[in-house]
Design a protein around this motif. Structure first.
Motif, PDB file in Angstrom:
ATOM      1  N   ASP A 133      27.312  32.598  56.240  1.00 10.60           N
ATOM      2  CA  ASP A 133      26.044  33.191  55.807  1.00 10.60           C
ATOM      3  C   ASP A 133      24.941  32.500  56.599  1.00 10.60           C
ATOM      4  OD1 ASP A 133      23.745  34.075  54.627  1.00 10.60           O
ATOM      5  OD2 ASP A 133      24.292  33.507  52.587  1.00 10.60           O
ATOM      6  N   PRO A 134      24.322  33.193  57.561  1.00  7.65           N
ATOM      7  CA  PRO A 134      23.332  32.521  58.411  1.00  7.65           C
ATOM      8  C   PRO A 134      22.088  32.074  57.660  1.00  7.65           C
ATOM      9  CG  PRO A 134      23.330  34.886  58.804  1.00  7.65           C
ATOM     10  CD  PRO A 134      24.500  34.607  57.909  1.00  7.65           C
ATOM     11  N   ALA A 135      21.837  32.677  56.490  1.00  8.67           N
ATOM     12  CA  ALA A 135      20.663  32.282  55.708  1.00  8.67           C
ATOM     13  C   ALA A 135      20.907  31.014  54.908  1.00  8.67           C
ATOM     14  CB  ALA A 135      20.257  33.407  54.765  1.00  8.67           C
ATOM     15  N   ALA A 136      22.174  30.636  54.744  1.00  6.87           N
ATOM     16  CA  ALA A 136      22.519  29.449  53.953  1.00  6.87           C
ATOM     17  C   ALA A 136      23.092  28.350  54.834  1.00  6.87           C
ATOM     18  CB  ALA A 136      23.502  29.815  52.846  1.00  6.87           C
ATOM     19  N   THR A 137      24.268  28.574  55.377  1.00 10.36           N
ATOM     20  CA  THR A 137      24.928  27.582  56.231  1.00 10.36           C
ATOM     21  C   THR A 137      25.419  28.272  57.497  1.00 10.36           C
ATOM     22  OG1 THR A 137      25.697  26.466  54.217  1.00 10.36           O
ATOM     23  CG2 THR A 137      26.666  25.757  56.305  1.00 10.36           C
ATOM     24  N   PRO A 138      24.570  28.401  58.508  1.00 10.69           N
ATOM     25  CA  PRO A 138      24.966  29.122  59.716  1.00 10.69           C
ATOM     26  C   PRO A 138      26.003  28.369  60.537  1.00 10.69           C
ATOM     27  CG  PRO A 138      22.830  28.091  60.031  1.00 10.69           C
ATOM     28  CD  PRO A 138      23.191  27.896  58.581  1.00 10.69           C
ATOM     29  N   LEU A 139      26.769  29.125  61.293  1.00 18.83           N
ATOM     30  CA  LEU A 139      27.686  28.527  62.260  1.00 18.83           C
ATOM     31  C   LEU A 139      26.887  27.911  63.406  1.00 18.83           C
ATOM     32  CD1 LEU A 139      30.348  31.367  62.465  1.00 18.83           C
ATOM     33  CD2 LEU A 139      30.875  28.977  61.927  1.00 18.83           C
ATOM     34  N   ARG A 140      27.354  26.758  63.871  1.00 17.27           N
ATOM     35  CA  ARG A 140      26.681  26.060  64.963  1.00 17.27           C
ATOM     36  C   ARG A 140      27.635  25.903  66.140  1.00 17.27           C
ATOM     37  NH1 ARG A 140      26.027  20.808  61.441  1.00 17.27           N
ATOM     38  NH2 ARG A 140      28.259  21.281  61.502  1.00 17.27           N
ATOM     39  N   GLU A 141      27.080  25.529  67.288  1.00 19.74           N
ATOM     40  CA  GLU A 141      27.912  25.279  68.467  1.00 19.74           C
ATOM     41  C   GLU A 141      28.928  24.175  68.173  1.00 19.74           C
ATOM     42  OE1 GLU A 141      28.335  26.692  71.268  1.00 19.74           O
ATOM     43  OE2 GLU A 141      26.671  28.119  71.300  1.00 19.74           O
ATOM     44  N   GLN A 166      26.665  33.541  62.650  1.00 19.64           N
ATOM     45  CA  GLN A 166      27.297  34.316  61.580  1.00 19.64           C
ATOM     46  C   GLN A 166      28.780  34.580  61.802  1.00 19.64           C
ATOM     47  OE1 GLN A 166      25.100  37.849  60.715  1.00 19.64           O
ATOM     48  NE2 GLN A 166      26.465  38.539  59.112  1.00 19.64           N
ATOM     49  N   ALA A 167      29.190  34.916  63.012  1.00 23.07           N
ATOM     50  CA  ALA A 167      30.575  35.326  63.239  1.00 23.07           C
ATOM     51  C   ALA A 167      31.057  34.852  64.603  1.00 23.07           C
ATOM     52  CB  ALA A 167      30.707  36.839  63.142  1.00 23.07           C
ATOM     53  N   LEU A 168      32.276  34.319  64.618  1.00 24.10           N
ATOM     54  CA  LEU A 168      32.830  33.703  65.815  1.00 24.10           C
ATOM     55  C   LEU A 168      34.322  33.975  65.903  1.00 24.10           C
ATOM     56  CD1 LEU A 168      32.629  31.549  68.166  1.00 24.10           C
ATOM     57  CD2 LEU A 168      33.063  29.834  66.410  1.00 24.10           C
ATOM     58  N   ASP A 169      34.789  34.399  67.073  1.00 22.80           N
ATOM     59  CA  ASP A 169      36.212  34.573  67.357  1.00 22.80           C
ATOM     60  C   ASP A 169      36.664  33.508  68.347  1.00 22.80           C
ATOM     61  OD1 ASP A 169      36.480  36.802  65.805  1.00 22.80           O
ATOM     62  OD2 ASP A 169      36.888  38.196  67.438  1.00 22.80           O
TER      63      ASP A 169
END
Length: 233
Positions: free
Chosen positions: A10-18, A45-48
């Protein structure tokens, strides 16, 4: 065989980072896999991450341990055949934020009464059909204008349109289903671009609810969207 790790946040709460992508790749390597370069589907938000060479179940468990303190959804799927051809989505509290039966109950000051019936159903005292009919009977006499106001106030959850558009861009058939009512499901389906909508129908006479529920109509529709009339929706 090639597998793909998917991380969702959830990018508004805990976004994915590098650094999360780096941690995931390191985890894949530790479990014996050979990760490819991360593919950011949506920033934060989304990563493969495609990989080869490690057991998918062991990899999934290792990823869950790695991100135990990060509220991510994590999946490991075969890379081949990942593009799905069918999406079946619930509507209330999924595509939209609201529960429309509760919204209608509020207009009559009956939220607590209807919530009590819902609780009985959740406890197994009533089956879904019985609980639905009992709750709708309490709405007898409600004006269509009130329902129209509730329909206008419906809010799409973030990403709802994008989900349907993404699936359809890959050739998927998208269906919206609801234990609620076509009065609300039909316009949401049209707004989001669903190919089909199925829900119960509210009986309306003289501009008011009768308190009766009509089952979904399963007649084939030659095209979407179908027009909505003032009765049985």
């Amino acid at each position: 065989m090639t597998w793909t790790t998917i991380l969702l946040a959830d990018p508004a709460a805990t976004p994915l980072r590098e650094q999360d992508a780096e941690s995931a790749c390191a985890c894949l390597s530790r479990t014996g896999g050979t990760p490819a370069s991360p593919d950011w589907l949506a920033e934060g938000q989304a990563l493969d991450i495609p990989f080869e060479g490690s057991d998918p179940q062991a990899t999934l468990q290792a990823l869950r341990t790695t991100f135990a303190d990060r509220p991510f959804d994590i999946a490991v799927l075969p890379s081949e055949g990942r593009r799905k051809k069918l999406l079946v989505a619930d509507m209330e509290s999924t595509i939209i934020a609201e529960e429309m039966l509760d919204e209608l109950a509020d207009s009559l000051g009956l939220r607590d009464e209807i919530a009590a019936v819902t609780a009985r159903a959740m406890q197994g005292e009533l089956d879904f059909e019985s609980a639905l009919c009992e709750r709708v009977r309490k709405l007898a006499g409600l004006k269509v204008e009130v329902m129209e106001e509730a329909a206008t106030a419906m809010t799409l959850n973030s990403g709802a349109r994008q989900l349907v558009a993404s699936m359809k861009a890959q050739g998927a058939y998208c269906a919206l289903v609801s234990g609620g009512f076509t009065f609300f499901a039909d316009p949401i389906a049209e707004t989001c671009g669903f190919d089909l909508a199925r829900a119960n129908r509210l009986e309306i006479r003289d501009g008011r609810l009768t308190g009766e529920v009509l089952p979904p109509s399963w007649a084939a529709r030659p095209s979407w969207p179908a027009s909505r009339n003032s009765h049985g929706n």
